[in-house]
Write an enzyme that holds these catalytic residues in place. Structure first.
Site, PDB file in Angstrom:
ATOM      1  N   TYR A 188       0.856  -1.193   0.000  1.00 53.81           N
ATOM      2  CA  TYR A 188       0.000   0.000   0.000  1.00 53.81           C
ATOM      3  C   TYR A 188       0.888   1.238   0.000  1.00 53.81           C
ATOM      4  O   TYR A 188       2.063   1.154   0.357  1.00 53.81           O
ATOM      5  CB  TYR A 188      -1.026  -0.008   1.136  1.00 53.81           C
ATOM      6  CG  TYR A 188      -0.509  -0.028   2.553  1.00 53.81           C
ATOM      7  CD1 TYR A 188      -0.406   1.133   3.302  1.00 53.81           C
ATOM      8  CD2 TYR A 188      -0.164  -1.227   3.175  1.00 53.81           C
ATOM      9  CE1 TYR A 188       0.034   1.118   4.611  1.00 53.81           C
ATOM     10  CE2 TYR A 188       0.278  -1.253   4.489  1.00 53.81           C
ATOM     11  CZ  TYR A 188       0.382  -0.075   5.198  1.00 53.81           C
ATOM     12  OH  TYR A 188       0.819  -0.097   6.494  1.00 53.81           O
TER      13      TYR A 188
ATOM     14  N   HIS B  12       6.119  -0.377   1.542  1.00 55.25           N
ATOM     15  CA  HIS B  12       5.831   0.600   0.493  1.00 55.25           C
ATOM     16  C   HIS B  12       6.886   0.524  -0.600  1.00 55.25           C
ATOM     17  O   HIS B  12       8.037   0.214  -0.339  1.00 55.25           O
ATOM     18  CB  HIS B  12       5.840   2.011   1.076  1.00 55.25           C
ATOM     19  CG  HIS B  12       5.057   2.121   2.341  1.00 55.25           C
ATOM     20  ND1 HIS B  12       3.719   1.803   2.400  1.00 55.25           N
ATOM     21  CD2 HIS B  12       5.415   2.487   3.587  1.00 55.25           C
ATOM     22  CE1 HIS B  12       3.304   1.982   3.638  1.00 55.25           C
ATOM     23  NE2 HIS B  12       4.312   2.389   4.378  1.00 55.25           N
TER      24      HIS B  12
END
Ligand code: C5P
Length: 333
Positions: free
Chosen positions: A261, A309
């Site tokens: 994400y 990430h």
């Protein structure tokens, strides 16, 4: 009356067929251009050059000015902030649940959301671009590349200065400035704010919505993967809660689902593109030695990377946006 087959000979029929096919192809092409999905780079540049001359704000370059690469990703209809009326689909909720392994269901989420708006304003004020104004914003990430940058006065010159998590300014004024109009955070990264700073909450789980409500009222007693402050000092009328649907939009539309994400910083950049006319980006990316550290910390772990990430992918996209003049990116070295 026109009668297909009776009045037209074969040649005329052929002409009508070819003309119809050409019209159909033209309409199809036009529709594709409107969605921008089918356009390749050279064509994108042609469209951009033609339409970008139409200005959308009074800045030298406006984020909302037309650009095909940008329009393929940007969707103004996704509300960055949660409101009582905001809907979330089962699919969006399912994605959001995976971020920090939420066990609660949609009903519990909706209840927590409803409770939030008994304490906080229900509609953060957002307006689109206007020809008579230029809203300048600085988003300040926490990268070690700010150390020694001397960006302080440049950062403070913006109307809106967005900082993140526990980022401090005291002792680093020359490099990072002193002004903060908005601070993004989540419970595990929260700090007290002054009365004029907007608290922008990124909720990653239902507990985060419970925390924001209780931290301003009764005090929070729950637990998470890291310590959470039970009470927060901030102006409750300036609280803004990011919409989980917006978080998914950043992941799919902007990052094409690369990385588990998006980082808080990258989501903040996209959020800024929705509320600002001109955007300067500071404190993103590795330092000149390739370490993803913080500007206020001594580097303990060499070769620090970006976890769940995709820091590299986000960094490349920021560079692309800078190349297109959508944002200005100051990398500090
Ligand atoms: O580390 P923290 O999450 O508090 O930093 C805030 C944001 O700043 C990150 O989400 C990331 O987008 C950005 N950042 C960065 N490079 C670093 C440190 C932080 O781009 N070295």
């Amino acid at each position: 009356m026109f009668m297909w087959g009776k009045k037209l000979n074969t040649r005329a029929k052929l002409v009508v067929l070819i003309v119809s096919a050409a019209c159909f192809a033209a309409i199809w092409r036009f529709a594709s251009c409107l969605s921008f999905e089918a356009l390749e780079e050279p064509e994108m540049d042609k469209w951009t050059e033609t339409w970008s001359k139409i200005k959308s704000c009074s800045c030298a370059t406006c984020i909302s000015d037309f650009n095909v690469f940008f329009m393929k990703r940007y969707n103004r209809t996704v509300n960055p902030f949660l409101t009582p009326l905001e809907d979330i689909t089962k699919e969006e909720f399912k994605w959001w649940k995976t971020l920090q392994r939420e066990n609660g269901d949609l009903k519990q989420f909706m209840e927590a959301k409803k409770r939030v708006f008994t304490t906080f304003p229900s509609k953060p004020y957002i307006t689109g671009p206007r020809l008579d104004r230029c809203r300048t914003c600085a988003v300040v990430g926490n990268s070690g590349n700010l150390k020694g940058s001397k960006y302080g006065s440049q950062i403070d010159a913006h109307d809106i200065v967005i900082r993140m998590n526990k980022a401090m300014t005291t002792g680093y004024e020359e490099d990072v400035g002193t002004k903060t109009t908005h601070r993004v955070m989540y419970p595990e990264s929260a700090i007290d704010l002054d009365n004029n700073t907007h608290l922008v909450l990124f909720p990653f789980k239902i507990l985060d919505l419970q925390w924001i409500t209780e931290a301003f009222t009764t005090g929070f007693r729950g637990q998470s993967y890291a310590p959470i402050i039970p009470k927060i000092k901030a102006n409750k009328n300036l609280v803004m809660i990011v919409n989980p649907v917006f978080m998914k939009y950043v992941h799919t539309s902007w990052l094409f689902s690369v990385g588990r994400y998006p980082s808080t910083g990258f989501m903040t950049l996209v959020l800024a593109m929705h509320i600002c006319d001109e955007l300067k980006i500071f404190g993103f990316g590795a330092d000149k030695n390739g370490n993803w550290n913080h500007y206020w910390e001594e580097l303990k772990i060499k070769n620090l990377k970006t976890g769940v990430h995709s820091g590299r992918h986000e960094y490349d996209l920021i560079q692309k946006l800078a190349k297109l003049n959508k944002v200005t990116f100051l990398r500090g070295w």
